[in-house]
Write a protein that holds these residues in place. Structure first.
Motif, PDB file in Angstrom:
ATOM      1  N   LEU A 155    -112.846  64.721  -0.412  1.00  0.00           N
ATOM      2  CA  LEU A 155    -113.913  64.637  -1.241  1.00  0.00           C
ATOM      3  C   LEU A 155    -113.138  64.369  -2.831  1.00  0.00           C
ATOM      4  O   LEU A 155    -113.760  63.849  -3.702  1.00  0.00           O
ATOM      5  N   LEU A 156    -111.654  65.017  -2.975  1.00  0.00           N
ATOM      6  CA  LEU A 156    -111.234  64.840  -4.185  1.00  0.00           C
ATOM      7  C   LEU A 156    -110.953  63.503  -4.401  1.00  0.00           C
ATOM      8  O   LEU A 156    -111.140  62.869  -5.527  1.00  0.00           O
ATOM      9  N   HIS A 157    -110.381  62.508  -3.285  1.00  0.00           N
ATOM     10  CA  HIS A 157    -110.173  61.128  -3.583  1.00  0.00           C
ATOM     11  C   HIS A 157    -111.517  60.472  -3.805  1.00  0.00           C
ATOM     12  O   HIS A 157    -111.812  59.509  -4.555  1.00  0.00           O
ATOM     13  N   ALA A 158    -112.615  60.889  -3.227  1.00  0.00           N
ATOM     14  CA  ALA A 158    -113.994  60.327  -3.373  1.00  0.00           C
ATOM     15  C   ALA A 158    -114.437  60.376  -4.537  1.00  0.00           C
ATOM     16  O   ALA A 158    -115.038  59.417  -5.438  1.00  0.00           O
ATOM     17  N   ILE A 159    -114.234  61.423  -5.213  1.00  0.00           N
ATOM     18  CA  ILE A 159    -114.678  61.857  -6.441  1.00  0.00           C
ATOM     19  C   ILE A 159    -114.034  60.839  -7.868  1.00  0.00           C
ATOM     20  O   ILE A 159    -114.633  60.351  -8.467  1.00  0.00           O
ATOM     21  N   MET A 160    -112.719  60.955  -7.565  1.00  0.00           N
ATOM     22  CA  MET A 160    -111.961  60.359  -8.523  1.00  0.00           C
ATOM     23  C   MET A 160    -112.223  58.606  -8.338  1.00  0.00           C
ATOM     24  O   MET A 160    -112.019  58.170  -9.457  1.00  0.00           O
ATOM     25  N   MET A 161    -112.388  58.358  -7.326  1.00  0.00           N
ATOM     26  CA  MET A 161    -112.740  56.734  -7.042  1.00  0.00           C
ATOM     27  C   MET A 161    -113.976  56.324  -7.658  1.00  0.00           C
ATOM     28  O   MET A 161    -114.240  55.401  -8.107  1.00  0.00           O
ATOM     29  N   SER A 162    -114.947  57.509  -7.638  1.00  0.00           N
ATOM     30  CA  SER A 162    -116.371  57.141  -7.848  1.00  0.00           C
ATOM     31  C   SER A 162    -116.238  57.125  -9.521  1.00  0.00           C
ATOM     32  O   SER A 162    -117.486  56.394 -10.243  1.00  0.00           O
ATOM     33  N   ARG A 163    -115.375  57.716 -10.295  1.00  0.00           N
ATOM     34  CA  ARG A 163    -115.199  57.610 -11.785  1.00  0.00           C
ATOM     35  C   ARG A 163    -114.613  56.176 -12.365  1.00  0.00           C
ATOM     36  O   ARG A 163    -114.566  56.136 -13.311  1.00  0.00           O
ATOM     37  N   LEU A 164    -114.220  55.361 -11.404  1.00  0.00           N
ATOM     38  CA  LEU A 164    -113.379  54.243 -11.841  1.00  0.00           C
ATOM     39  C   LEU A 164    -114.469  53.079 -12.264  1.00  0.00           C
ATOM     40  O   LEU A 164    -115.449  52.971 -11.446  1.00  0.00           O
ATOM     41  N   SER A 165    -114.046  52.212 -13.153  1.00  0.00           N
ATOM     42  CA  SER A 165    -114.810  51.123 -13.140  1.00  0.00           C
ATOM     43  C   SER A 165    -114.220  49.869 -12.580  1.00  0.00           C
ATOM     44  O   SER A 165    -113.059  49.828 -12.503  1.00  0.00           O
TER      45      SER A 165
END
Length: 312
Positions: A155-165
């Motif tokens: 979940l940590l990786h998914a949240i940080m990935m979803s913040r990227l452009s």
């Protein structure tokens, strides 16, 4: 900022560039998929229902079988679609979800293998106290803990990935959505994501591998101290299946995520990932059934009960 585009879908390049072999690859992966689902379902069922296998070791083997079923299903069905239709488009949300489940199941399996090594240590080095040390409550606590830890790690990786452009195209240099290929497409600062991948994921891989080696080091020391060749043979016979799975899992995981970034190669990553996600889950039930007399005996009992019920 004006060059940044809102990506709604990604394009996966597929498992191979040789389109002439897509039919053969589809047949191969279909056979692997059938073998994975059937083999792991049999292992999960027999460890769940056979009264002779209601022990901590087979409880963890059953967990491993369920992980392998879902792990294989995370990447391979989308690969099938690409091989059949030559359409490798995947929506943005589905891409993030695929990445989440891949790392959720992969990290859970890594931690579960370390727990299985600890279980073997207790069973061999403390046989009289083993039922007390590895109680039903403890094994359930350990299983829930590794599943929960794997969930939050992913979940940590998914949240940080979803913040990227994403502004460097939408073609993912892999046959499924993984962290490193997605980071290569981002125009945001990705050093935090890369640090998490190296620090958190790398720590899980290396930490679990180290704990497994410590467990087996203590096992070997205890058996050698007994000066019993028969004891040493039985120990390696009992633990050989688990050591084989550990070598496959951690070897592939280390090759994928612990290599220096400058040495990353697309062809190497795809080959290792196919071994890691498609071949290893198929080998696990074969390793545990072909090398394990108790599982083979349980399968014979199940077949015997089925034959008797059919005659009736």
């Amino acid at each position: 900022m004006q060059n940044r585009t809102s990506v709604t879908e990604f394009i996966l390049i597929g498992v191979s560039d040789a389109r002439d072999f897509y039919g053969s690859l589809f047949g191969l992966f279909l056979l692997l998929y059938i073998a994975n689902i059937s083999g792991n379902l049999v292992v999960a069922a027999v460890t769940l229902w056979d009264p002779h296998l209601q022990t901590p070791m087979y409880f963890f083997i059953g967990n491993l079988a369920f992980i392998d079923i879902f792990y294989f299903s995370t990447t391979v069905p989308k690969m099938f679609m690409g091989l059949v239709s030559n359409s490798n488009r995947i929506p943005y949300a589905a891409c993030i979800a695929q990445m989440f489940f891949f790392h959720f199941l992969g990290s859970t399996e890594a931690m579960l293998l370390a727990i299985m090594g600890y279980d073997r240590y207790l069973a061999i080095c403390h046989p009289l106290r083993y039922p007390l040390l590895m109680s039903r409550q403890l094994r359930w606590t350990l299983a829930v803990s590794v599943w929960t830890a794997g969930f939050f790690h992913s979940l940590l990786h998914a949240i940080m990935m979803s913040r990227l452009s994403f502004c460097r195209g939408n073609q993912v240099e892999h046959f499924f959505c993984d962290i490193s290929p997605l980071l290569a497409l981002s125009c945001s600062e990705t050093w935090i994501n890369r640090a998490l991948l190296a620090g958190v994921t790398g720590s899980i891989i290396m930490g679990c591998f180290a704990l497994t080696l410590i467990s087996y080091g203590l096992i070997v020391r205890a058996v050698v101290a007994m000066h019993s060749a028969e004891g040493l043979r039985r120990t390696f016979s009992t633990c050989g299946a688990h050591l084989t799975v550990v070598a496959l899992h951690y070897g592939c995981a280390g090759a994928m995520y612990l290599r220096p970034h400058s040495e990353n190669s697309l062809e190497t990553d795809r080959a290792v990932t196919v071994l890691y996600t498609a071949v290893t889950p198929v080998l696990n039930p074969l390793i545990y059934t072909l090398r394990n007399k108790e599982v083979k005996a349980a399968l014979r009992r199940a077949v015997g009960r089925s034959a008797c019920s059919q005659r009736e």
